[in-house]
Design an enzyme around this catalytic site. Structure first.
Site, PDB file in Angstrom:
ATOM      1  N   SER A   1      21.987  27.852  77.739  1.00 50.66           N
ATOM      2  CA  SER A   1      21.957  28.939  76.765  1.00 50.66           C
ATOM      3  C   SER A   1      20.613  29.640  76.800  1.00 50.66           C
ATOM      4  CB  SER A   1      22.219  28.358  75.373  1.00 50.66           C
ATOM      5  OG  SER A   1      21.980  29.336  74.396  1.00 50.66           O
ATOM      6  N   GLY A   2      20.635  30.968  76.889  1.00 45.49           N
ATOM      7  CA  GLY A   2      19.396  31.741  77.043  1.00 45.49           C
ATOM      8  C   GLY A   2      18.402  31.557  75.915  1.00 45.49           C
ATOM      9  N   HIS A   3      18.892  31.452  74.680  1.00 46.26           N
ATOM     10  CA  HIS A   3      17.944  31.475  73.560  1.00 46.26           C
ATOM     11  C   HIS A   3      17.243  30.146  73.307  1.00 46.26           C
ATOM     12  CE1 HIS A   3      20.257  29.614  70.078  1.00 46.26           C
ATOM     13  NE2 HIS A   3      21.251  29.787  70.922  1.00 46.26           N
TER      14      HIS A   3
ATOM     15  N   ASN B   1      19.971  17.488  71.175  1.00 47.04           N
ATOM     16  CA  ASN B   1      19.300  18.550  70.439  1.00 47.04           C
ATOM     17  C   ASN B   1      18.612  18.056  69.166  1.00 47.04           C
ATOM     18  OD1 ASN B   1      22.259  18.349  70.136  1.00 47.04           O
ATOM     19  ND2 ASN B   1      21.922  19.643  68.355  1.00 47.04           N
TER      20      ASN B   1
ATOM     21  N   THR C   1      33.135  43.523  79.655  1.00 42.88           N
ATOM     22  CA  THR C   1      31.983  44.170  80.282  1.00 42.88           C
ATOM     23  C   THR C   1      30.747  43.311  80.086  1.00 42.88           C
ATOM     24  OG1 THR C   1      32.968  46.310  79.883  1.00 42.88           O
ATOM     25  CG2 THR C   1      30.604  46.283  80.340  1.00 42.88           C
TER      26      THR C   1
ATOM     27  N   CYS D   1      22.423  21.356  56.592  1.00 41.72           N
ATOM     28  CA  CYS D   1      22.273  22.111  55.349  1.00 41.72           C
ATOM     29  C   CYS D   1      22.676  23.571  55.545  1.00 41.72           C
ATOM     30  CB  CYS D   1      20.849  22.039  54.849  1.00 41.72           C
ATOM     31  SG  CYS D   1      19.634  22.425  56.090  1.00 41.72           S
TER      32      CYS D   1
ATOM     33  N   GLY E   1      25.813  28.907  75.047  1.00 41.27           N
ATOM     34  CA  GLY E   1      26.081  27.517  75.382  1.00 41.27           C
ATOM     35  C   GLY E   1      27.433  27.057  74.877  1.00 41.27           C
ATOM     36  N   SER E   2      27.803  27.493  73.680  1.00 42.57           N
ATOM     37  CA  SER E   2      29.076  27.041  73.097  1.00 42.57           C
ATOM     38  C   SER E   2      30.245  27.480  73.962  1.00 42.57           C
ATOM     39  CB  SER E   2      29.249  27.608  71.683  1.00 42.57           C
ATOM     40  OG  SER E   2      28.214  27.166  70.843  1.00 42.57           O
TER      41      SER E   2
ATOM     42  N   GLN F   1      19.707  21.931  75.954  1.00 40.68           N
ATOM     43  CA  GLN F   1      18.336  21.579  75.540  1.00 40.68           C
ATOM     44  C   GLN F   1      17.436  21.282  76.736  1.00 40.68           C
ATOM     45  OE1 GLN F   1      16.831  21.540  72.507  1.00 40.68           O
ATOM     46  NE2 GLN F   1      18.677  22.313  71.519  1.00 40.68           N
TER      47      GLN F   1
HETATM   48  C1  LIG Z   1      22.189  25.319  70.879  1.00 46.13           C
HETATM   49  C2  LIG Z   1      23.074  24.340  71.568  1.00 46.13           C
HETATM   50  C3  LIG Z   1      24.379  24.672  71.947  1.00 46.13           C
HETATM   51  C4  LIG Z   1      24.993  26.000  71.599  1.00 46.13           C
HETATM   52  O1  LIG Z   1      24.441  27.060  72.330  1.00 46.13           O
HETATM   53  P1  LIG Z   1      24.683  28.557  71.801  1.00 46.13           P
HETATM   54  O2  LIG Z   1      24.129  29.427  72.865  1.00 46.13           O
HETATM   55  O3  LIG Z   1      23.924  28.666  70.516  1.00 46.13           O
HETATM   56  O4  LIG Z   1      26.158  28.732  71.625  1.00 46.13           O
HETATM   57  C5  LIG Z   1      25.131  23.748  72.624  1.00 46.13           C
HETATM   58  N1  LIG Z   1      24.642  22.533  72.931  1.00 46.13           N
HETATM   59  C6  LIG Z   1      23.388  22.160  72.586  1.00 46.13           C
HETATM   60  C7  LIG Z   1      22.892  20.821  72.975  1.00 46.13           C
HETATM   61  C8  LIG Z   1      22.570  23.048  71.890  1.00 46.13           C
HETATM   62  O5  LIG Z   1      21.340  22.666  71.545  1.00 46.13           O
END
Ligand SMILES: *Cc1c(COP(=O)(O)O)cnc(C)c1O
Length: 395
Positions: free
Chosen positions: A198-200, A150, A236, A323, A69-70, A178
């Site tokens: 973002s996948g995770h 988030n 790649t 934190c 996502g970043s 999110q």
């Molecule tokens: C987690 C998050 C990101 C960053 O995504 P990553 O895949 O961890 O780089 C960006 N924006 C929001 C709102 C997020 O919650």
């Protein structure tokens, strides 16, 4: 352990893992290779791109795979800024409560001579389309507003903001990290020009993401090199990760309504139960919020202490305070919605997913009041408030 920190990251779904495994073992080819092992990988890449496009309601050639996502946020914002600067437009509109991937990119542009208007958010964490409209100028080259927050889960009126940007011909980007896989997204119907995910955050693998960019929008590379991703993102491809992201997104979209209904019920039970704690306040809008987000401030408490005690009780949660980065600054999001510093320090975020159960919610509802009581009884500040020597901030 009870995992209630799904806004930070999610557990990999078995479907996503199963989809990935062959691409970590027998299908190890490089999609740029012309031989059949390479072409296996190229086909998997094309299928994943189509799957993601179908989930977002766009064309596959509008999808760019990134490292997360970043990266997608950075590329979207920097691209729009450069395109704007080429036409003498150097004004960007965003909000004060974006993710740092957006805010820090905007700060960088600010140092490079761009002017950034960060809209103030209301106490419920939602901005209005009118506020965006009022901020638009002749030289505005980008509006970037997150789909859902988030920390406090509030959901913005994205289709309406998109419509007014479209009318004014201003590129509109949304950080939907999110929202994707949790809320129904259709980039065309919702007037979105660029979107990050973002996948995770939806049970896919970490280190994978997507930038959707409407056809015709010029992207600028963050990474130079090979011709991957139609020359917009060299390197790649992370085939296993991309396949895993697509499988997780497809699964999330196929079960969107049922998951949302289940998770919303758990969320509401948690919110109702925690609201009974005296001198507490819910952060973020009560209903315009992500299915899995619960965020409270408790008077007289440090978020970090609460997290450690909850961890002892087997509950993984999060606090607004950063934190993890070693900083004790209160959350910029809670400050943006007007919580005073001393209150912003005492926040607790519980973020749920469809993997959580009602029994887990009951356990959280038992543990949190105990932890709050324990910490308050140790706090001289709290005792002073109880004796009436100091006013409560949260009534
Ligand atoms: C987690 C998050 C990101 C960053 O995504 P990553 O895949 O961890 O780089 C960006 N924006 C929001 C709102 C997020 O919650």
């Amino acid at each position: 352990m009870i995992y209630a920190d799904n806004a930070a990251t999610t557990k990999l779904s078995p479907t996503s893992l199963a989809a990935m495994l062959p691409y970590l073992t027998e299908h190890y080819g490089n999609p740029s290779s012309l031989h059949s092992i390479g072409q296996d990988a190229a086909e998997a890449l094309a299928r994943a791109r189509q799957t993601v496009a179908d989930c977002l309601g766009c064309r596959p050639d509008e999808i760019y795979f990134t490292s997360g996502g970043s990266e997608a946020d950075n590329q979207a914002i920097l691209s729009a800024a450069r395109n704007g600067a080429a036409h003498g437009k150097r004004h960007i509109i965003s909000t004060a409560f974006e993710h740092h991937a957006v805010l820090h990119t905007l700060q960088k542009l600010g140092r490079e001579g761009f002017e950034v208007t960060l809209l103030d958010v209301h106490e419920n964490g939602v901005i209005t389309p009118q506020e965006v409209a009022d901020a638009i100028r002749e030289d505005t080259c980008l509006v970037t507003i997150m789909y859902a927050n988030n920390e406090i889960g509030s959901i913005q009126p994205i289709p309406e903001i998109g419509a007014l940007c479209k009318e004014k011909k201003i590129p509109f980007h949304t950080d939907a990290v999110q929202a994707a896989g949790h809320l129904a997204i259709n980039v065309k119907e919702q007037n979105i020009d660029m979107l990050s995910l973002s996948g995770h955050k939806f049970h896919g693998p970490k280190g994978t993401g997507v930038l959707y960019a409407r056809k015709g929008l010029l992207l600028h590379n963050l990474i130079e090199g090979g011709a991957q991703e139609r020359r917009k993102r060299a390197g790649t491809e992370n085939i296993a990760g991309i396949v895993g992201l697509a499988a997780a997104l497809e699964e999330a979209c196929a079960h969107l309504e049922e998951n949302a209904a289940k998770v919303t019920a758990l969320r509401d039970k948690l919110i109702d139960g925690l609201s009974a704690i005296p001198h507490s306040v819910l952060n973020g809008d009560r209903t315009r919020r992500l299915p899995g987000n619960v965020n409270f401030c408790f008077e007289g408490i440090e978020g970090e202490s609460m997290l450690l005690l909850l961890d002892d009780k087997g509950i993984c949660a999060s606090s607004g305070s950063a934190c993890t980065s070693g900083s004790l600054d209160p959350s910029h999001v809670l400050l943006a919605i007007g919580r005073p510093h001393e209150i912003a320090h005492g926040s607790l975020r519980l973020s749920l997913s469809e993997y959580n159960t009602e029994e887990e919610i009951n356990a959280i509802l038992e543990a949190v009041p105990q932890v709050v009581d324990y910490l308050r009884n140790m706090s001289p500040l709290w005792r002073a408030m109880e004796k009436g020597e100091k006013p409560y901030v949260i009534q």
